[in-house]
Design an enzyme around this catalytic site. Structure first.
Site, mmCIF file in Angstrom:
data_model
loop_
_atom_site.group_PDB
_atom_site.id
_atom_site.type_symbol
_atom_site.label_atom_id
_atom_site.label_comp_id
_atom_site.label_asym_id
_atom_site.label_seq_id
_atom_site.Cartn_x
_atom_site.Cartn_y
_atom_site.Cartn_z
ATOM 1 N N CYS A 102 -0.330 2.748 -10.479
ATOM 2 C CA CYS A 102 -1.561 1.845 -9.828
ATOM 3 C C CYS A 102 -2.825 2.296 -10.194
ATOM 4 O O CYS A 102 -3.605 1.347 -10.641
ATOM 5 C CB CYS A 102 -1.245 2.355 -8.293
ATOM 6 S SG CYS A 102 0.071 1.467 -7.486
ATOM 7 N N ASN B 31 -8.201 16.781 -4.042
ATOM 8 C CA ASN B 31 -7.553 17.726 -4.553
ATOM 9 C C ASN B 31 -7.773 17.835 -5.941
ATOM 10 O O ASN B 31 -7.417 16.868 -6.792
ATOM 11 C CB ASN B 31 -6.066 17.805 -4.436
ATOM 12 C CG ASN B 31 -5.657 17.992 -2.916
ATOM 13 O OD1 ASN B 31 -5.991 18.655 -2.275
ATOM 14 N ND2 ASN B 31 -4.645 17.005 -2.685
ATOM 15 N N PHE C 196 0.812 -1.329 0.162
ATOM 16 C CA PHE C 196 0.100 -0.117 0.168
ATOM 17 C C PHE C 196 0.943 1.351 -0.002
ATOM 18 O O PHE C 196 0.597 2.168 0.685
ATOM 19 C CB PHE C 196 -1.034 0.118 1.208
ATOM 20 C CG PHE C 196 -1.802 -1.231 1.301
ATOM 21 C CD1 PHE C 196 -3.266 -1.131 0.436
ATOM 22 C CD2 PHE C 196 -1.799 -2.162 1.852
ATOM 23 C CE1 PHE C 196 -3.932 -2.346 0.357
ATOM 24 C CE2 PHE C 196 -2.470 -3.286 2.068
ATOM 25 C CZ PHE C 196 -3.477 -3.321 1.130
#
Length: 433
Positions: free
Chosen positions: A258, A249, A150
């Protein structure tokens, strides 16, 4: 513990170095001889904050080789961290994963665990287990484990050493005990599931974040139409703990290794099972359209870009990395060149990788593309400026210089990273306000 890691890209190398930092003896394996030679000289083949420093600090516990047989033979655990690039149909290419698995199975000579860190479709670990069964020597016991990563590029070392969670997918108690031993030095929640759930956790996590980005980009586009400010909207949303402020954002879309690949892979997997993930499909479509947002804005000021000098600030998909995968620059700069613009590009890290990529694509007008080492040189005499990456050096650049140096000071900010308003002599546009 004695560990081996197959692959020295973002996942493999960062995993190896961080496990060495926790006291393990780690051998890194790669088929690329040049990468291994770089690593043996103490140089990382990827740009990642703090990585080379940790490589130097743990030099005695880190080894680099192309000889996979010696690396895997006596390892207690072998991590697979090779790439799973996107195929043309959106599915994950598992060629490197299966190749590494076969080499491991044929080579190991002691009971061990084979741990898949690469992002793979649900059910892949079962196929890895079959490869182990088919190719290993009979007296060796191999436990196959799903242990998804992760990490985010630019913060990969910190994300690995101080993870939000550690997910371990196992099918037997011995595999769980082995993984708890590996990670006993880490302070993070450790979630043990079956392997398919672990595989799904990775995809579900990445795709949810991609959904969040695409959602706020759609809200930003609507804000422009109705006169709202998306930054204020996102701030107001972020105070709600059920929503949170991260990944709100607005900009010109997500990129990297990814999100684009994983959203397409999960959408493909669903379709292969006669199911449509409508939200994920929408996120993919929104992201593709969002990348062209600045080109569309530029058309308001110039009917034709031919012969214009266009400054481009930022080439990588995000700051803190030299990775270009799915970066907006890869879509926009070819369009600018094909339209006949003269493109002047700046990036503090990404120019070598960009030059290598763009020269292999056969894009028209490469003679009109030049690179500069400072923002001043890049914007000097430009008719318009595009900001594609929010590097600190770009965020901190004084806005008065755009008016001073540009032929016509039109600044289109695709990352909402400047604290600037339009004024006499400067036209400033961002996303969502």
């Amino acid at each position: 513990m004695k560990l081996a890691v197959a692959g020295t890209g973002y996942v493999g190398l960062v995993t190896a170095v961080c496990l060495a930092e926790k006291g393990h003896d780690v051998t890194c394996v790669d088929v690329d001889k040049q990468k291994i030679e770089l690593l043996q000289s103490g140089v990382s083949p990827i740009f990642e904050q703090d990585l080379e420093g940790l490589m130097a600090r743990n030099a005695e516990r880190l080894h680099y080789t192309t000889d996979y047989e010696s690396a895997y033979r006596d390892a207690e655990i072998v991590f697979i961290g090779v790439g799973t690039p996107e195929k043309k149909d959106g599915s994950a290419n598992l060629t490197y994963v299966y190749s590494a698995a076969k080499q491991i199975a044929e080579t190991v000579r002691r009971d061990c665990a084979v741990v898949l860190k690469s992002t793979v479709p649900i059910g892949t670990n079962e196929k890895i287990e079959k490869i182990m069964h088919d190719y290993k020597v009979p007296e060796v016991m191999i436990h196959v484990v799903s242990n998804p990563e992760f990490l985010a590029q630019g913060t990969a070392v910190r994300d690995t050493l101080f993870p939000s969670r550690i997910v371990v997918g196992v099918e037997d108690g011995q595999a769980e005990r082995i993984m708890r031993e590996v990670y006993k030095g880490f302070e993070a929640p450790l979630l043990v599931t079956n392997r398919r759930s672990a595989e799904m956790i990775k995809y579900a996590s990445n795709d949810f974040l991609a959904l969040k980005i695409s959602y706020i980009n759609e809200i930003a586009n609507l804000c422009e139409l109705v006169g709202a400010n998306v930054q204020d909207v996102a701030k107001g949303m972020g105070f709600d703990p059920r929503i949170g402020s991260k990944f709100l954002n607005a900009g010109i879309g997500y990129g990297g290794s990814c999100f684009p690949k994983d959203t397409k892979a999960l959408h493909w997997l669903a379709s292969m099972n006669d199911y449509e993930l409508k939200t994920v499909k929408a996120a993919i479509e929104v992201n593709e359209q969002q990348k062209l947002k600045l080109i569309k804005k530029a058309r308001k000021y110039y009917d034709n870009l031919k012969g214009l000098t266009v400054a481009v600030l930022g080439l990588t998909f995000k700051p803190g990395t030299d990775d270009l995968r799915e970066a907006p620059s890869l879509v926009n700069i070819p369009i600018l060149l094909e339209d006949g613009a003269y493109v002047r590009a700046f990036d503090p890290i990404g120019v070598p990788n960009f030059k290598k990529y763009i020269e292999q694509t056969g894009v028209e007008g490469l003679d009109n593309l030049s690179y500069y080492e400072s923002i001043e040189e890049t914007i000097n005499g430009a008719d318009i400026c595009f900001i594609f990456t929010e590097w600190d050096v770009i965020k901190q650049y004084e806005s008065k210089n755009y008016k001073k140096l540009m032929k016509k000071a039109i600044v289109l900010d695709g990352r909402n990273c400047l604290d600037v308003v339009s004024s006499d002599g400067l036209i400033y546009e961002c996303i969502g306000k």
